[in-house]
Design an enzyme around this catalytic site. Structure first.
Site, PDB file in Angstrom:
ATOM      1  N   SER A 135       3.405  47.257 -18.221  1.00  0.00           N
ATOM      2  CA  SER A 135       2.005  47.455 -18.590  1.00  0.00           C
ATOM      3  C   SER A 135       1.153  47.148 -17.375  1.00  0.00           C
ATOM      4  O   SER A 135       1.556  46.376 -16.492  1.00  0.00           O
ATOM      5  CB  SER A 135       1.636  46.500 -19.739  1.00  0.00           C
ATOM      6  N   TYR A 148       2.034  38.602 -24.668  1.00  0.00           N
ATOM      7  CA  TYR A 148       2.394  39.974 -24.304  1.00  0.00           C
ATOM      8  C   TYR A 148       2.309  40.160 -22.791  1.00  0.00           C
ATOM      9  O   TYR A 148       3.221  40.710 -22.166  1.00  0.00           O
ATOM     10  CB  TYR A 148       1.461  40.954 -25.014  1.00  0.00           C
TER      11      TYR A 148
END
Length: 240
Positions: A135, A148
């Site tokens: 990400s 996350y």
């Protein structure tokens, strides 16, 4: 790398970015084995001609079951796309530590375990690829998704080390760094989102171009800012 004729194992391939990666790879002549947890979505993908395996990658047993289900099928490309997001913001209330553990396992431990299990088979192919989907938050974290972000940053670090380890072998190691993409995980976010079809296209283009990183969409700008001033990049991202 020419994906035509390659056999791909794609985790998290029944929805979102993964579903679009599967469809675009299939259109390019690849044979795609995909995993997921939702039976209805898996059956829908089976109806589109994909080989599907139900797999829960939030624990070691689930990863081992997936490896066993693959049997002796030869894999040319492994794409670790499955991911889990959990809220973890101590400003509001104490988060659930068990949810955090599941997120860390799905996003970091599962790809490491799966790569370890399949590396001998990948090494046996004339050419192969390992693609880890991290990400933009692996570069600079936001505040609301601390677990996350940490899990994706860990996978980014592992991917860079793995690439160095395999530098003399015919195995391409790619890190794909998406921005905010319009998926189920981001459904509650009122902001601009990249269509999953375009995200998938850019990831596949990186594989075909033998590029070690796919900085997708706005992540290109984040990478540029980070290269100039890591502190500035972190300051910008921590506003979210």
């Amino acid at each position: 790398m020419n994906v035509n004729g390659k056999t791909v194992l794609l985790t998290g391939g029944s929805a979102g970015i993964g579903r679009e990666i599967a469809r675009q790879l299939q259109a390019k002549g690849a044979s795609v084995i995909l995993t997921g947890r939702d039976p209805a979505r898996l059956e829908a993908m089976r109806g589109e001609g994909f080989d599907v395996i139900a797999a829960d990658l939030s624990n070691a047993a689930g990863v081992d079951a997936l490896v066993a289900a693959l049997g002796d099928r030869s894999i040319d490309i492994l794409i670790n796309n499955a991911g889990l997001g959990v809220p973890h913001d101590v400003r509001n209330a104490l988060p659930d530590p068990d949810e955090a553990d599941g997120c860390f396992y799905a996003n970091l431990s599962a790809p490491v375990r799966l790569i370890t299990a399949l590396l001998p088979a990948l090494r046996a192919r004339p050419e192969a690829a390992i693609v880890n989907v991290t990400s933009g938050l692996a570069i600079a974290p936001n505040t609301a998704s601390s677990v996350y972000c940490a899990s994706k940053a860990g996978l980014r670090s592992f991917t860079m080390a793995l690439r160095a380890q395999l530098a003399k072998e015919p195995i391409l190691v790619v890190e794909a760094l998406p921005p905010v993409v319009d998926t189920q995980m981001t459904a509650d976010r009122d902001m601009s989102k990249m269509p999953p079809q375009e995200c998938a296209r850019q990831i596949i283009a990186a594989i075909e171009g033998n590029r070690p990183e796919a900085n997708v969409g706005m992540v290109k700008l984040l990478r540029a800012v980070y290269s100039i001033s890591p502190a500035l990049a972190r300051s910008v991202m921590q506003r979210f």
